[in-house]
Design a protein around this motif. Sequence first.
Motif, PDB file in Angstrom:
ATOM      1  N   SER A 104     -18.158  -3.561  46.203  1.00 37.93           N
ATOM      2  CA  SER A 104     -17.791  -4.913  46.642  1.00 37.93           C
ATOM      3  C   SER A 104     -18.658  -5.372  47.797  1.00 37.93           C
ATOM      4  O   SER A 104     -19.091  -6.530  47.859  1.00 37.93           O
ATOM      5  N   SER A 105     -18.928  -4.465  48.730  1.00 40.84           N
ATOM      6  CA  SER A 105     -19.778  -4.788  49.869  1.00 40.84           C
ATOM      7  C   SER A 105     -21.169  -5.213  49.407  1.00 40.84           C
ATOM      8  O   SER A 105     -21.753  -6.176  49.929  1.00 40.84           O
ATOM      9  N   ARG A 128     -21.963  -6.444  46.376  1.00 40.85           N
ATOM     10  CA  ARG A 128     -21.869  -7.741  45.696  1.00 40.85           C
ATOM     11  C   ARG A 128     -21.728  -8.880  46.706  1.00 40.85           C
ATOM     12  O   ARG A 128     -22.343  -9.944  46.550  1.00 40.85           O
ATOM     13  N   ASN A 129     -20.935  -8.659  47.742  1.00 38.39           N
ATOM     14  CA  ASN A 129     -20.781  -9.681  48.781  1.00 38.39           C
ATOM     15  C   ASN A 129     -22.115  -9.968  49.475  1.00 38.39           C
ATOM     16  O   ASN A 129     -22.440 -11.121  49.774  1.00 38.39           O
ATOM     17  N   LYS A 187     -24.496 -13.684  49.453  1.00 38.97           N
ATOM     18  CA  LYS A 187     -24.927 -14.398  50.654  1.00 38.97           C
ATOM     19  C   LYS A 187     -26.343 -14.952  50.532  1.00 38.97           C
ATOM     20  O   LYS A 187     -26.732 -15.839  51.309  1.00 38.97           O
ATOM     21  N   THR A 223     -14.532 -13.720  48.341  1.00 37.02           N
ATOM     22  CA  THR A 223     -15.074 -12.492  48.928  1.00 37.02           C
ATOM     23  C   THR A 223     -14.390 -11.310  48.257  1.00 37.02           C
ATOM     24  O   THR A 223     -13.162 -11.244  48.221  1.00 37.02           O
ATOM     25  N   MET A 224     -15.160 -10.415  47.735  1.00 37.54           N
ATOM     26  CA  MET A 224     -14.582  -9.273  47.040  1.00 37.54           C
ATOM     27  C   MET A 224     -14.083  -8.251  48.048  1.00 37.54           C
ATOM     28  O   MET A 224     -14.784  -7.927  49.006  1.00 37.54           O
ATOM     29  N   GLU A 259     -13.328  -5.064  50.056  1.00 40.63           N
ATOM     30  CA  GLU A 259     -14.143  -3.865  50.225  1.00 40.63           C
ATOM     31  C   GLU A 259     -13.280  -2.642  50.536  1.00 40.63           C
ATOM     32  O   GLU A 259     -12.178  -2.755  51.059  1.00 40.63           O
ATOM     33  N   THR A 290      -9.946 -10.105  42.240  1.00 38.55           N
ATOM     34  CA  THR A 290     -10.898 -11.211  42.331  1.00 38.55           C
ATOM     35  C   THR A 290     -10.967 -12.114  41.105  1.00 38.55           C
ATOM     36  O   THR A 290     -10.886 -13.340  41.222  1.00 38.55           O
TER      37      THR A 290
END
Length: 313
Positions: free
Chosen positions: A73-74, A76-77, A81, A170-171, A173, A182
Amino acid sequence: MNNEPLVSIIVPCYKVEQYLPNCIESILCQSYTNWELILVDDGSPDNCGNICDDYAAKDNRIKVVHKKNGGLSSARNAGMKVITGEYVTFLDSDDFLHKDALRILVNHANKYDAQIVQCDFVRGSETVFPNWNNQEKVDVYDNHTVFTKFAAKIIVWGKLYKRELLDDITMPEGIINEDDWTTWKIYYKAKTIVVTNRPLYYYTVNPNSIMSTAKRKPDITYYGAYDERISFFHEKKEKDLEDVSRLQFCKSLLLSYSNIQLTKEQRNEIDSRFKTHWQALRTSSVVPPILKILFFGFTISPELVSKVANRIR
């Protein structure tokens, strides 16, 4: 000047050096060429970072983000950005796409003015996409029928999203089942969702992947995702979507019951949660008759019904 919409492809990379080149090559070989590839090196200890940089040096459509390891997730986030495309899709680094995937997805988005286009996928361990000779079937849904017709797939990949759907997403984490928290929110924000039965995404069976590792022991973090989802639709007075959410939670609980590594406390929690949500569903019209029979059977003999359901699955 290219008048076709730009598609951003986000690929998190971690300990997949043997799969990553094939994943990237499947993008380079796309018949649709107006894309940007965001490779997120999530602090990978192997050669992933170098592979990403080598490809970026050869094609200016490829961007690389190097970051400290933070999980899927981190990564992908971090990718979200830096995207600049009108559309966004997610691709796991041990998977790959059909050569016409982006063109077909974008064409459907344009034809139906869709905010989400969802394709089918192939599961296996090949490195070349298999031939598909069936006739394509395309269905169009809104943000209710995609749930009530059970067309929604909770996985985040295998879909093309209009970028604005993800603007405030925001996924979460630090958890395994991040898609459970999500994807339903994205579906609900969309006016039109197109679903094609054509497989355009290849899911590689990787014994070292997060999901393969997760299956070795019970994980109950997704309970909170369903609690949030059910509460959300309840507060919105969306009774049909609340019932569908309860139904899908019951299915997950039923299937997870046969995991031999569950503790007694975990089995008791599954039993308690299932009975609570099944009680609320007993008279709901969204539950197909076969599932009503299965759910009723689970209240009588949970272990037997769970094993049978998993074998059928």
